[in-house]
Design an enzyme around this catalytic site. Structure first.
Site, short mmCIF file in Angstrom:
data_model
loop_
_atom_site.label_atom_id
_atom_site.label_comp_id
_atom_site.label_asym_id
_atom_site.label_seq_id
_atom_site.Cartn_x
_atom_site.Cartn_y
_atom_site.Cartn_z
N THR A 121 -13.39 -38.40 -1.13
CA THR A 121 -13.05 -37.19 -1.88
C THR A 121 -11.55 -37.08 -2.12
OG1 THR A 121 -14.83 -36.19 -0.59
CG2 THR A 121 -13.53 -34.71 -1.98
N VAL A 122 -10.76 -37.26 -1.05
CA VAL A 122 -9.31 -37.11 -1.17
C VAL A 122 -8.73 -38.23 -2.03
CG1 VAL A 122 -7.12 -37.02 0.09
CG2 VAL A 122 -9.14 -35.91 1.04
N LYS A 131 -4.78 -37.60 10.94
CA LYS A 131 -4.27 -36.91 12.13
C LYS A 131 -4.63 -37.63 13.42
CE LYS A 131 -8.26 -33.95 11.57
NZ LYS A 131 -8.64 -34.55 10.28
N GLU A 156 2.10 -35.29 5.47
CA GLU A 156 1.91 -33.85 5.24
C GLU A 156 0.44 -33.45 5.29
OE1 GLU A 156 2.89 -30.68 5.52
OE2 GLU A 156 4.67 -31.28 4.41
N GLY A 166 -3.92 -29.40 5.89
CA GLY A 166 -4.23 -29.72 4.49
C GLY A 166 -3.07 -29.53 3.54
N ILE A 215 -0.96 -27.10 3.19
CA ILE A 215 0.20 -26.31 3.65
C ILE A 215 1.36 -27.25 4.01
CG2 ILE A 215 1.03 -24.71 5.42
CD1 ILE A 215 -1.85 -23.72 5.74
N GLU A 267 -19.63 -30.56 9.79
CA GLU A 267 -20.31 -31.85 9.87
C GLU A 267 -21.70 -31.68 10.50
OE1 GLU A 267 -18.68 -34.75 9.02
OE2 GLU A 267 -16.72 -33.83 8.67
N LYS A 285 -4.14 -31.94 15.53
CA LYS A 285 -3.11 -31.41 14.63
C LYS A 285 -1.99 -30.75 15.43
CE LYS A 285 -6.57 -30.69 11.01
NZ LYS A 285 -7.60 -29.72 10.54
#
Lengths: 437, 437
Positions: free
Chosen positions: B14-15, B107, B131, B136, B138, B192, B207
């Site tokens: 997706t990303v 991460k 980043e 995400g 931010i 999930e 994170k």
């Protein structure tokens, strides 16, 4: 290690003194972070003799900031003088032309001359950094200029003036009048002796104009901003807002519309459950909406010597990490020469919800007349609240209307009509409602 | 204009697909912002035949991401594979060693191997940007790494997992049980099939460990984090929190204390009137407190293809604006070789307020026994709420205590004592309270 970065600071007021102190106290940490030393080699201020609580004896003193700006002793010129003309403008221009990087906290200067100064910076290949000019310590410039690459902004809005937010916060929390809160703000140093520039929205407008350029890739146009201050906000508005699930904030809003860009500064109703509604006191906040990222909000201290110094030092550190030959990103996100002309959207075309508070004679037919004026202008109502006020002899009623999305033109026409009908006993109050997450 | 920046992307989920699409759709705007073209010259993914809705035909295909990572066809390697070992780790390492800049959203990889990878990047003089790995879209990494230069962080905390915040938001808004909300989150794709990693706090911990390093200049230590998930949070807790002026959020908190650094992930009561309490649904937020700037808060989308792609593209744009010879700032704010060892503060030494919910037999002397256990452990109480529950035959009472600042050790001892006294009819619930502006 690379050679030390030589910093010249013009203006040693609260912010300037904080910058000098933090650069000295955090010297070794900053060296670790930047890979080189940051040294204040030269300073300029009005009064050499004044005790500022910081030691600038080792720095070369300049009586004239323009001499400092072009001095061979500095790599970076930090402008903390203020004002949109005079020495501030002269020395920033001279510094850029001399190939120095510039850091400034001067919103008025950028609002008026930012684009022409950016052209010089970009031609000379130096940085013009101005994080402290908008929303104090909040890194909104870095965020919009760097982190949002590739995003198309649809709206940017924020609480950009701590004085106004302080006054509105206290009015709500303590039920005090605008005048009383302003007096207290002045006593506590949160408002100037002449508070006009803050409370009538000019300060917010300056800051907004810079954000608008970053958001939409257009030239800065601070004179073209619709502006209403907070001096007309009463306890009746604040209480009614609360009852309806809103809180009143002075917002600066810039928004892309079909007919151009809206730039407006006015008291605004935001939903009490939104993040921005919880931004209290002198705190600032900026929200940016984009096509890819979605909505991002930053909140933090909008003023104060230390918070502003933090932004100035972040800007200096970015310069320290850069090296000769580094091709910098453009000052306002896009090359200054390619910034589009600002195309103003007419305020009358603004679309949104409205809060309308009317004080009317308590007599038969008033409400029907109000309702008819709304209907005649195609304004549909989301809610209506009615309160009886006054004594029996001199009976008035408060009617509060919240509209669904409509236009500024329709609301003005309707309110003008109601005024002409002769039912009002007091000036009508109109406050725009803003969507906020 | 400078030569195009050649981008290699490994992982086209997706990303990855969003990154490819935005780079293509916003190509001319990005060129204007960066002063050079950004071109995807090579890609790698598991299944070459899969339709991803984006055109990668012009890019060179690599079956093995490690081959892509060291390919002469790319300047930047974008790792979107995921996982803390295996191909993700191998190809990031290879890319850095080959002198490529790296952008990653991983991460887990950074939490485990971030420091050693940073050492390679810094030795090779390339950027390692991440980043998208925390919160995400931010820009918290850019903010902490660049904008806060010279600031000493005292505390960083945030809502770092959208799944948990979505569940807690729905539990409060709709009065649903944890189990029902989790099922709905799974149905809507917010959780999930095996949600353990999210709801037990591991994702937040990964994170947080990265933010801790940036905040305090220490090595990353993700295994050393105190962790409690949200599966034990009940409607009784949420309702009691609301009555007391709090809202329950799963927070990751890192804090400098006298005995070391606290890193903790647990359900937390934050004041309903605080900004972070208004962060609803899958939205994330991070607050940072420092000595100079004060408190800064950023909120925005913590996940999703587009928001994550926005962060990845911001990282790529920063690389595009840099040039050969540019000396980059260190990966974790300070040079990797100079990061201090992580010194863990004992959780038992944690100081703060506590919410304690007890279900007790409705009989004489119970309350006195509870009060004695608190007093014996020097715990002073801010408020006490008591509810009768159950039928007359099987009568129980709920006792809710809110303590003033005390220690974890004292609370555990007091609650153990109350449990031993035999008055409880159910497991005691203990939720920490966090200061928040």
């Amino acid at each position: 290690m690379a050679e030390a970065l030589r910093i010249g600071i013009a203006g040693l007021g609260t912010v300037g003194a904080s910058v000098v102190r933090v650069l000295s106290e955090k010297a070794s940490e900053l060296t670790r972070q930047c890979g080189r030393q940051l040294v204040v080699t030269a300073v300029s201020a009005r009064d050499r003799a004044r005790n500022r609580g910081v030691d600038v004896a080792a720095a070369k003193w300049f009586d004239d900031p323009v001499d400092l700006a072009k001095s061979a002793d500095i790599d970076v010129f930090v402008e903390l003088i203020g004002g949109d003309e005079g020495p501030a403008r002269a020395c920033v221009k001279v510094a850029l032309e001399a190939g120095k990087h510039v850091v400034t906290a001067n919103k008025a200067l950028l609002a008026k001359h930012g684009v022409s100064l950016a052209e010089i910076a970009e031609k000379k290949g130096v940085l013009l950094n101005y994080e402290a000019a908008v929303a104090g310590g909040i890194p909104i410039i870095k965020t919009m200029r760097e982190a949002m690459a590739g995003n198309s902004v649809t709206r940017v809005f924020g609480i950009l003036n701590g004085t106004c937010n302080y006054i509105l916060t206290r009015m709500e929390a303590e039920g005090l009048s605008f005048e009383d809160c302003l007096k207290d703000a002045q006593r506590l140093g949160y408002a100037e002796a002449d508070p006009t520039f803050d409370i009538e929205g000019n300060d917010t407008a300056h800051k907004l104009s810079i954000l608008t350029s970053l958001a939409f890739g257009c030239k800065i146009s601070a004179d073209d901003i619709y502006m209403e201050g907070i001096s007309n906000i009463s306890q009746a508005d604040i209480r009614a807002a609360g009852e309806l699930g809103y809180r009143i904030k002075l917002l600066g809003v810039a928004q892309q519309t079909e007919s151009g860009i809206e730039q407006r500064v006015h008291p605004t109703m935001v939903p009490t459950a939104s993040v921005i509604a919880q931004v209290h006191g002198v705190t600032n906040a900026v929200a940016v909406e984009t096509d890819i990222l979605g909505e991002l909000l930053l909140s933090g201290p909008g003023a104060g010597g230390n918070a502003t110094a933090s932004a100035v030092i972040g800007d200096i550190a970015d310069i320290a990490k850069s090296r000769p030959g580094f091709q910098h990103g453009p000052v306002f996100g896009r090359p200054a020469k390619e910034l589009k002309p600002y195309k103003r959207a007419k305020m009358r075309a603004h679309e949104g919800g409205y809060f309308i508070r009317l004080t009317v004679h308590d007599r038969v037919g008033v409400f029907a007349a109000v309702a008819k004026r709304m209907a005649d202008n195609d304004i549909s109502l989301e809610s209506i609240v009615q309160h009886a006020v006054g004594t029996e002899e001199d009976a008035t009623k408060t009617v509060i209307l919240v509209t669904h999305e409509t236009t500024e033109a329709a609301v003005r026409k309707a309110v003008d009509g109601i005024t002409k009908d002769g039912h009002l006993t007091d000036k009508p109050q109109v406050i725009r409602i803003e969507r906020a997450g």
